[in-house]
Write a protein that holds these residues in place. Structure first.
Motif: not given
Lengths: 270, 307
Positions: B51, B71-72, B74-75, B103
């Protein structure tokens, strides 16, 4: 996730990014330059005080007038602009040039969080470098054997610090926007600060309202050439209007910078 | 089984230059090697997957969702970038803690995960030293640690073995294989076939922004063996090392670099060479500073393939 825990998490992320940025900014060469400007202003205060106390030359000014002059020229038009220009334009570009931005972009945080965290760092470090300079200069010029004059004008000092803080936020957000938007933003920032702001703010008419300097001059308790001209032609903005405009401008610049950070592909610049 | 990563006619161009050209692939759990010479488009592809870049055309999804500005997601992603860039003044622990804090872990959990990640990459002894003082191999390992500390389901590793000494390479290869076996989707890039081969049999060949082939490593292996393999070694005593390496039957040529600290050799059997090298170095007390493989040999194979 509840709204509260989301806010707490968001704040922790902002704080973490601010700490990371603060460390990078503080230990950069820019800090030495800014510290040198601060030291120069304090030295000028000392020189002014010595000249006036020992009457080395005939001077029509009082120490209070010297402080006023230093504030309106050296601090507002020079130190504040340089501090925010150097640090603001570096917020994103240093991470891009250092190729560390990647570590932040691949984290589960909205990109505007990165911008807000970095902006906070800018305000912290700018405040840390500018406010003590004002305080020390004030002390040098106001302290006598009795504390009377020092305490008498303490309200003016408080106002000065408040206005300088507002100027740091306004210029800081403006230069952060340039830094997020342009690759070589420092040159554009210099042209803006000393070209547009420096010239347009002294012109009569509406255009002067398109500068940050105009609103700062409008609320500044000291006199300088620009303020005097503005007063003569009755073109000062009101206190509330000026403060609100500075706050709204800062919010607009910061929001636009966040939007740019969200949409721009920074790895292309690396 | 639905794909973890799926690209459909994915393209990315920078102005007039096409970096990734109509690429389609699906990645499931396990290790996938992204193999191609420098400039093939591997890093661009990895930046699209993580991304950092937005597709110019086509689409790329992870767990069925878009990646750009999601963005979520990327956990669930860990990324080890190629570039050797850090916040140099931070210690290893500070670096990992700062990134883990984003995080949303608690401070206790951050401490536990940082420690575990540092143990995994064997950096516990250097945990409190500034990253600026780390050797190249240590810097590579702290990059791996930041990619894995939050225990992501997808790992994107861009040239993870570059600059590592043979022991660290072997250790990293073992780790990557372990992550694949544990069900993670690991995408690892390299321009060196035997590195990829040591981690997985499942490869995607990339050249000029396109996927030339994907599947088992066997066929490409046969082609590679026909081309001698260039190996660049920087060490404390290159001339003594050269004397020792001359005895290797697979070494067919050698040349010293002008600075006198390094040599480049050609080997017909790189696997055997890499197996024997650590023993020679240890026995003779030669300190290895850097070992890399220029991609000239792979480039030759790709030129052969695209004809």
């Amino acid at each position: 996730m509840s709204v509260e825990s989301a806010l707490v998490r968001g704040w922790r992320s902002v704080n973490t990014i601010a700490s990371l940025t603060l460390d990078t900014l503080f230990w950069s060469k820019k800090t030495i330059f800014v510290a040198a400007i601060s030291a120069l202003i304090m030295l000028l205060s000392l020189l002014g005080r010595l000249i006036l106390t020992y009457r080395w030359i005939r001077s029509p000014f009082t120490p209070e007038q010297v402080f006023s002059s230093l504030m309106s020229t050296a601090v507002i038009h020079f130190l504040v602009v340089f501090v925010t220009l150097f640090y603001g334009t570096a917020l994103i570009s240093e991470e891009v040039e250092g190729k560390t931005l990647t570590y932040l972009l691949v984290r589960p945080i909205p990109k505007p969080t990165i911008m807000v965290g970095k902006f906070l760092a800018l305000i912290w470090i700018s405040t840390l470098l500018v406010i003590p300079t004002i305080f020390v200069s004030y002390a040098i010029l106001y302290v006598r054997t009795d504390m009377g004059p020092f305490l008498e004008d303490i309200g003016v000092l408080g106002k000065d610090i408040g206005i300088v803080f507002l100027a740091l936020v306004a210029y800081g957000s403006m230069f952060s926007l340039l830094g997020a938007w342009l690759r070589h933003s420092i040159l554009t920032g210099l042209v803006y600060a000393f070209g547009w702001e420096g010239i347009v703010s002294y012109l009569p008419g509406f255009t002067r309202k398109l500068t940050i300097t105009h609103y700062i001059q409008s609320i500044f308790p000291h006199e300088d050439a620009g303020t005097s001209i503005a007063m003569m032609i009755g073109e000062r903005s009101g206190l509330l209007e000026s403060i609100l405009t500075l706050i709204l401008l800062s919010a607009f610049f910061l929001a636009t910078a966040s939007l740019i950070l969200r949409e721009k592909e920074y790895v292309l610049d690396q | 089984m639905s794909a973890v990563i799926e690209a459909k006619s994915l393209s990315k161009w920078y102005g007039q230059v096409i970096a990734v050209n109509k690429v389609s692939f699906a990645a499931h759990s396990g290790v996938i090697g992204l193999l191609g010479p420098n400039g093939a488009g591997k890093s661009t592809l990895m930046k699209l997957i993580t991304g950092q870049l937005r597709p110019s055309q086509g689409e790329i999804t992870m767990f069925g969702g878009r990646i750009w500005n999601n963005f979520p997601l990327f956990h669930r992603i860990g990324f080890c970038p190629e570039q050797d860039s850090f916040y140099e003044r931070m210690t290893g622990t500070e670096f990992l803690s700062a990134l883990l804090r984003m995080h949303g872990f608690s401070e206790d959990e951050i401490a536990r995960r940082s420690k575990l990640a540092l143990e995994t990459v064997k950096l516990v002894d250097a945990a409190d030293k500034k990253i600026g003082s780390y050797s190249k191999g240590m810097r590579q390992r702290i990059k791996m640690a930041q990619a894995t500390a939050h225990d992501p389901e997808v790992l994107i590793l861009d040239e993870p073995l570059a600059g590592m000494d043979p022991v660290a390479r072997w250790e990293t290869i073992r780790l990557v294989r372990g992550w694949g076996k544990a069900g993670k989707c690991v995408l690892v890039s390299s321009h060196i076939l035997h590195e990829i081969e040591a981690m997985t049999r499942n490869i995607i060949l990339v050249h000029n922004g396109q996927i030339l082939a994907e599947g088992d490593v066997h066929q490409i292996r046969d082609l590679i063996d026909k081309h001698p393999h260039n190996i660049y070694i920087r060490c404390s005593r290159p001339r003594q090392l050269a004397e020792l390496l001359v005895a290797f039957p697979d070494v067919i040529s050698m040349r010293f670099h002008p600075d006198g600290d390094a040599l480049t050799l050609e080997s017909k059997k790189p696997d055997e060479f890499y197996d024997r090298l650590p023993e020679v170095l240890l026995k003779n007390g030669i300190e290895l500073e850097e070992i890399t493989s220029p991609d000239d040999n792979l480039q030759a194979v790709f030129q052969y393939l695209v004809k």
